[in-house]
Design a protein around this motif. Structure first.
Motif, PDB file in Angstrom:
ATOM      1  N   LEU A 129     -37.215  45.345  10.813  1.00 59.82           N
ATOM      2  CA  LEU A 129     -38.359  45.667  11.638  1.00 59.82           C
ATOM      3  C   LEU A 129     -37.703  47.246  11.416  1.00 59.82           C
ATOM      4  O   LEU A 129     -38.860  48.225  11.044  1.00 59.82           O
ATOM      5  CB  LEU A 129     -38.218  45.941  13.060  1.00 59.82           C
ATOM      6  N   THR A 130     -36.734  47.623  10.968  1.00 57.24           N
ATOM      7  CA  THR A 130     -36.009  49.046  10.015  1.00 57.24           C
ATOM      8  C   THR A 130     -36.775  49.609   8.975  1.00 57.24           C
ATOM      9  O   THR A 130     -37.129  50.443   9.038  1.00 57.24           O
ATOM     10  CB  THR A 130     -34.649  48.779  10.648  1.00 57.24           C
ATOM     11  N   ALA A 131     -37.014  48.396   8.081  1.00 59.20           N
ATOM     12  CA  ALA A 131     -37.293  48.702   6.807  1.00 59.20           C
ATOM     13  C   ALA A 131     -38.948  49.337   7.068  1.00 59.20           C
ATOM     14  O   ALA A 131     -39.934  50.992   6.461  1.00 59.20           O
ATOM     15  CB  ALA A 131     -37.897  47.302   5.852  1.00 59.20           C
ATOM     16  N   PHE A 132     -40.105  48.444   8.062  1.00 59.96           N
ATOM     17  CA  PHE A 132     -41.221  48.572   8.021  1.00 59.96           C
ATOM     18  C   PHE A 132     -41.011  50.421   8.752  1.00 59.96           C
ATOM     19  O   PHE A 132     -42.132  50.867   8.120  1.00 59.96           O
ATOM     20  CB  PHE A 132     -41.721  48.029   9.221  1.00 59.96           C
ATOM     21  N   VAL A 133     -40.662  50.520   9.723  1.00 58.35           N
ATOM     22  CA  VAL A 133     -40.153  52.158  10.378  1.00 58.35           C
ATOM     23  C   VAL A 133     -40.120  53.203   9.314  1.00 58.35           C
ATOM     24  O   VAL A 133     -40.945  53.996   9.339  1.00 58.35           O
ATOM     25  CB  VAL A 133     -39.069  52.309  11.312  1.00 58.35           C
ATOM     26  N   GLN A 134     -39.020  52.477   8.829  1.00 59.08           N
ATOM     27  CA  GLN A 134     -38.363  53.942   7.432  1.00 59.08           C
ATOM     28  C   GLN A 134     -39.496  54.196   6.519  1.00 59.08           C
ATOM     29  O   GLN A 134     -40.091  55.055   6.032  1.00 59.08           O
ATOM     30  CB  GLN A 134     -37.070  53.302   7.077  1.00 59.08           C
TER      31      GLN A 134
END
Length: 633
Positions: free
Chosen positions: A532-537
């Motif tokens: 999820l963090t990677a998707f936001v980044q």
């Protein structure tokens, strides 16, 4: 002939995984444990009472948490906090070792008589004689009187004794149960045998002569210097020296005991005392006083010769610079000792083996687990291109400028870089017996908890009856340690009181370690948070949408609406709703379609979020903290 300590150490090194008497019974007892307990039993049969030859002496420290973590003026104790905490914890373990040795020396026992001495708890088997009972009672009273005068009742040793016949020790768990009952009775009557003075007594001491950390009387600028020295030395020590007398740095003469200790990074040229290698099984047979080895959970974040502060450790985290406190212990350990074997198998040797194995894990293997999480203070030219910089700022003292240090994250540097430049991220405050407290960067502390659970399951061969529980508060590094430790204890108790234990309490959640009960486990939710963090980044998921996830979760699983209004759901109702309720799905689908226009990317996010949405709080919190610094929040 080599000393008994050296012989015992050689047996421990080479026969701890060799089964004893495989031709007689089930080969589940190592030869070392069998030989040690047999020698101790033989001594008791030779010298003890004819009817009840065995005298068991159990010692338990009371007041450990308060002693280690309490401070008088928290603000003045922050400098050197990590070293002081580790120093206090190790001092307590040495004090219990000194007391066990004092009993063994006064009762003229051999080394095998000390069955175990771990985590503030020792058990000794001695010949049951009137002389030995008197000696033990005298040592008990003497040590506790000194502790009462020195620490004003904050610290005490509860000594329980119980005599048993030959038939009485066949089910050894019953002996342990009886010792536990006697110990509980004595714990309610602390210092009852001591010389207590209830009259007004004392004198006025100026504040300048009191330590601002512990409140004890000290000379100026001393400020718990012994514990600071121990904590500093332990990080670099490779050997521990023990001798009878008060010649060494850590002496217990003021508590009426003769053993003294020191921690050294290099082997002394010659020393009359016993020498113990720390976390190494190398043995020098020819040392005249005896050579042994010991395992100590001593992982410390050291950059060269400097030990990182809590503030510096927090800055090694991704995003928000916060600390995680991992407090964990084994579930139902007393029940495991009492009922973990069939009645006919509850022998001294088997329970000794169980205690030894737990000590190997919590005092030895824990270092290996922590060492998987590192940064590097430098890298070779070949490794540098794949590295990511991490800047750590150390505030200067009054009138001094801040210091900036650069560390590097690397997925897999060369062997030379790992050996020369690795800096551990975790500070093991204490670990031994069956519990631990580890402090580190918030994100890696969560991953450490997951790694610890996996390694413990592997260590116990995935035995469903031997499990861990843990509590992890995520906090600002400037919070007083005692307050955070109390919070960690409360979370640990929450984990132990929820649906069969074997859980971790974190971020308002109490989760199982892995799937299997219809719930999502910590391991899968960590993976969800990382993706999820990677998707936001990558701008696939708008940042404000992760907070919308949290609002939708609260509407679906935290609050129940009815004609009479809203009410907060109980934990049981929440658990049932997470397993059965699907009413959030239309809102979640609409939210994803509205915010993610690309169909393929939306499908990827749906496959990630929808299966775990009832447990989405942990991934949301982790994502929010991981992104906070990057977005200037």
């Amino acid at each position: 002939d080599p000393p008994v300590l050296t012989v015992m150490s050689l047996l421990r090194k080479y026969t701890s995984v060799i089964p004893s008497a495989v031709y007689v019974n089930e080969p589940d007892v190592p030869l070392y444990d069998h030989a040690k307990t047999t020698a101790a039993i033989a001594h008791c049969l030779f010298e003890g009472d004819k009817n009840e030859p065995f005298l068991f002496i159990e010692g338990n420290l009371s007041g450990i948490q308060k002693f280690i973590f309490s401070t008088v003026i928290p603000e003045q104790s922050r400098k050197g906090t990590a070293k002081r905490l580790r120093g206090r914890s190790f001092w307590l373990s040495l004090m219990m070792d000194a007391m066990a040795r004092e009993i063994a020396r006064e009762c003229e026992l051999f080394d095998p008589a000390i069955l175990w001495n771990t985590g503030g708890h020792f058990l000794i088997i001695a010949p049951n004689t009137a002389r030995n009972r008197e000696k033990i009672a005298f040592i008990d009273r003497k040590v506790n009187e000194h502790l009462l005068r020195k620490w004003n009742g904050r610290l005490s040793v509860i000594v329980a004794t119980f005599s048993a016949s030959t038939d009485g020790i066949k089910d050894f768990s019953k002996v342990l149960e009886r010792l536990s009952v006697i110990g509980d009775e004595k714990k309610r009557q602390k210092f009852i045998d001591c010389d207590l003075n209830f009259e007004p007594d004392g004198y006025i001491e100026p504040l300048s002569q009191l330590c601002p950390v512990c409140g004890s009387q000290v000379t100026k600028d001393e400020e718990c210097s012994l514990f600071l020295d121990i904590g500093t030395k332990l990080a670099r020590a490779k050997f521990m020296i023990m001798t009878v007398g008060k010649d060494l740095l850590i002496s217990f003469a003021d508590l009426g005991m003769q053993a003294s200790y020191d921690l050294v990074p290099d082997l002394p040229v010659s020393h009359p005392g016993e020498i113990f290698a720390i976390n190494s099984t190398d043995i020098r047979v020819k040392h005249p006083a005896g050579w042994g080895f010991t395992f100590v959970g001593n992982s410390v974040p050291m950059a060269g010769q400097d030990i990182l502060t809590f503030s510096e450790i927090a800055q090694l985290a991704k995003g928000s610079p916060r600390l995680g406190y991992l407090k964990a212990d084994v579930d139902n350990l007393g029940k495991i000792f009492a009922q973990g074997f069939k009645p006919e198998l509850r022998t001294i040797s088997r329970l000794h083996t169980l205690s030894s194995q737990l000590q190997y894990f919590f005092a030895g293997h824990i270092n290996h687990i922590c060492d998987q999480f590192v940064v590097y203070r430098d890298l070779c030219p070949a490794c540098m291109p794949a590295a990511k910089k991490v800047e750590v700022v150390t505030p200067g003292e009054e009138g001094e400028t801040s210091k900036r240090s650069i560390y590097y994250e690397h997925p897999g540097p060369c062997k030379d870089c790992r050996e020369r430049y690795a800096v551990r991220k975790f500070y093991i405050t204490y670990s031994g017996g069956d519990d631990l407290l580890v402090i580190g960067p918030w994100d890696d502390t969560i991953r450490l908890a997951d790694a610890l659970s996996k390694e413990f399951r592997r260590f116990t061969c995935d035995n469903p009856d031997i499990t861990l529980s843990a509590g992890i508060p995520i906090v600002d590094p400037n919070l007083p340690v005692a307050r955070v430790v109390r919070q960690a204890e409360e979370l640990l108790e929450q984990a132990k009181s929820t649906k069969g234990k074997a859980r971790v309490a974190i971020f308002d959640e109490c989760l199982p370690w892995r799937e299997g009960t219809g719930e999502q486990g910590l391991s899968s939710l960590i993976t969800t948070a990382e993706r999820l963090t990677a998707f936001v980044q990558d701008k696939v998921v708008p940042k404000n949408m992760i907070y919308s996830f949290l609002k939708l979760w609260e509407q679906s699983f935290a609050v129940e609406e009815s004609s009479t209004g809203k009410r907060i759901m109980t934990d049981e109702e929440q658990w049932h709703a997470r397993i059965t309720r699907k009413r959030h799905m239309p809102y979640l689908k609409y939210m994803l379609k509205r915010n993610i226009k690309d169909e393929k990317k939306r499908r990827d996010v749906e496959e990630l979020v929808i299966p775990v949405f009832p447990w989405i709080r942990l991934p949301v919190y982790m994502t929010s903290l991981a992104l906070r610094q990057e977005h200037g929040d």
